[in-house]
Design an enzyme around this catalytic site. Sequence first.
Site, short mmCIF file in Angstrom:
data_model
loop_
_atom_site.label_atom_id
_atom_site.label_comp_id
_atom_site.label_asym_id
_atom_site.label_seq_id
_atom_site.Cartn_x
_atom_site.Cartn_y
_atom_site.Cartn_z
N GLU A 23 4.50 -4.05 -6.33
CA GLU A 23 4.15 -5.48 -6.56
C GLU A 23 3.55 -5.99 -6.26
OE1 GLU A 23 8.08 -7.18 -5.46
OE2 GLU A 23 7.85 -7.08 -3.24
N SER A 80 5.53 1.96 5.43
CA SER A 80 6.65 1.69 6.17
C SER A 80 7.95 2.68 5.01
CB SER A 80 8.08 0.28 5.27
OG SER A 80 8.00 0.26 3.99
N GLY A 131 11.24 1.49 -1.40
CA GLY A 131 10.63 2.89 -2.28
C GLY A 131 9.20 2.86 -2.22
N THR A 132 8.24 1.66 -2.62
CA THR A 132 6.91 1.63 -2.08
C THR A 132 6.41 2.43 -1.44
OG1 THR A 132 6.88 -0.25 -3.83
CG2 THR A 132 4.71 0.34 -2.70
N ASN A 178 11.10 -1.50 13.84
CA ASN A 178 10.82 -2.93 13.77
C ASN A 178 11.38 -3.70 15.31
OD1 ASN A 178 8.97 -3.47 11.49
ND2 ASN A 178 10.64 -3.87 10.04
N ASN A 206 2.44 -6.75 14.06
CA ASN A 206 1.62 -6.18 12.93
C ASN A 206 0.71 -6.33 14.23
OD1 ASN A 206 2.69 -5.30 11.23
ND2 ASN A 206 2.09 -7.16 9.75
N GLU A 231 -10.19 15.35 18.17
CA GLU A 231 -8.89 15.70 19.32
C GLU A 231 -7.59 14.96 20.31
OE1 GLU A 231 -13.49 14.52 22.09
OE2 GLU A 231 -11.92 15.41 22.97
#
Lengths: 342, 313
Positions: B35, B104, B108-109, B169, B207, B233
């Site tokens: 999206e 994530s 779904g994506t 999270n 983030n 390594e």
Amino acid sequence: MAGPGDTPSQVQGSLHLDRAEASVGETVGVYWDFSDSGYLANNRDGIGIFEIGEVEYENHLDWKVRGDSRALFGQIKWKLMPHLFEKHVTIVTFVPRLSSGHASCRPQTRQASPLPITVSGGTGSGVGAYVTERLRDEYPHVTIVNQVVWPYASGEVSVQGYNAILTTSHLQKAADAILLFQNDQLHQTCLKRLGLRHVTFTDLNKVISHVLASACSPLCSIGDLCTQLCSHGDYKVVSVKSIPWMPDQCHAYSSHLMEPEAWRCDAWGSGCGFNKHDKCCTLLTNSQGCVRPLNQLCEKAWTMYSAGAYLHQYERYGLTKDEMIERFADVELMIKNYATIT
Amino acid sequence: MPATTSSGNITEHPLGDGKTKIQTLKARAVLVDMEESVVGGLLKGPLGELFDNRQLITDVSGSGNNWVVGNRTYGSKYHDQIVDTVRRSAESCDHLQSFFMMHSMGGGTGSGVGTRILEILRDEYPDVHRFSVVVYPSEKDDVITSPYNCVLAHRELTENADCVLPIENQALSDICGKAVASQSKHTSSSARQCSSITKDKPFDEMNNVVANLLLALTSASRFEGSLNVDLNEITMNLVPFPRLHYLVSSLLPLYSVKDVALPLHRLDQSFSDAFSPEYQLIKANPKHGLYLACALLLRGQVNVSDVRRNIER
């Protein structure tokens, strides 16, 4: 030019060969005696089979076979190895090569300086071992000395055990001598003897270079020293110790007393001081001192191997389990050889 | 320094004195979302200039929090486009070392298309390492089907990734809360600023923590050091068995310390804290289990002697 059985006019003595022609695979016996001549032989006196007619003479015999070039009398039998000679060799002339100035040229001496490598990582250990093997193939008569840095016992890298075993096994075959430096010992030297609070890798490297440089005395090259120490093919690991170690501040206050050595050994002395010390002594020993670190790392590596850890990483790039086991066997044999010295 | 410009040509940029702003540099990244809102917002924001239009793959309707839609439907539809876009970016690299996949696991994506891309990368570039930095849903999650999506994606990760760094999270928000609290101890005014920032853009702080982690991982490739550790390594030393490649990561310190020269006890304390669950990026306690392998990556003025002392402890 003298022939077999003739005595050279410059120096009184005798020199005999038991044959004038030999084929590859046959043995030639040489007998010489210059002990009454009053001549003092040194490093540059060479005994060997030289190719005549060119400006630079090259000794075709491997140093191990050649014998002690400074001996004034002796006898030796040489087997003519196929990779060095043509099928049939005619020994037409025999020239006693003494460096008293009568010879028109000197034999070319070729020795390699110590090849430094670390055994815990990938590049140092892997590429280092590869380079050593290629050097051995290209220059079979050259002395190859590897200076090897053994990792910290508490661990630098998870797979250091595997890398160390693989490298040591390759070097055992390709190198003439392996100078062993352990990071743990170097670290202790820096902390305790040199009094450094914060030790960096530069400090560890300085210790190594000090020791190596002091071992290269002007009288005898490190290659010769190592070949004397490692004359048996199974015992190639040389441990190195050096005194004195003192922090920079103490140099002005010390006139150093040398401790007597507990065991007799060949001593090479040089008249001048070294690296701010008036007197400096470095001890190179081919002894059982190397057994403990080798054994420790070998045991850890074997524990990992039994669990099958990290093997897929090595198999991905072409090292099979069989080869790994062979390398383990090589190193364990080496440890056993050292451990059973009486 | 070679770089890809906005027109896609590779040009040489003089480094200069290193203080001017980077203007025509583009990130070697491919942004995929089914999206358009998030990607659109990113392009309009401060980081918009870093991304090229041809590096984006977007659709309109989204995956509907369904792994199958993401992996099978959109995966097949955009397969060729993904291959081409990745190839374009990869070809401009002098020496391609690894791919970083960031997505994530709950939606779904991210889980569907993300794991499909991982499969494509494994087929097209089998020798290049694939690192996945994935965000697992916490206990309090807003997506109902997230457990299914996670499990389905998890299998793909085990098969296709070389190394996975799971992030949670809940752990991130706890870390951010702790950082804000400790900063408020120092100055009261900045605390108010921090809390207002936290209210406006909550995910930015979280983030940021992950970004710091990635920077620390790759710092050895970007800066010189006495004992540098390369990315491969890390994979080599921490992955003893091919399928066990999930790493628990922790990050220290979490906030900027004004005093640059950390006193010695602080440094030793950092070593101990690194193993405590409070500084980890997932909610787990590895001390209850068995450590297979462990790596400490240090940046800055740390000496070998400090490291040795702490390791022996």
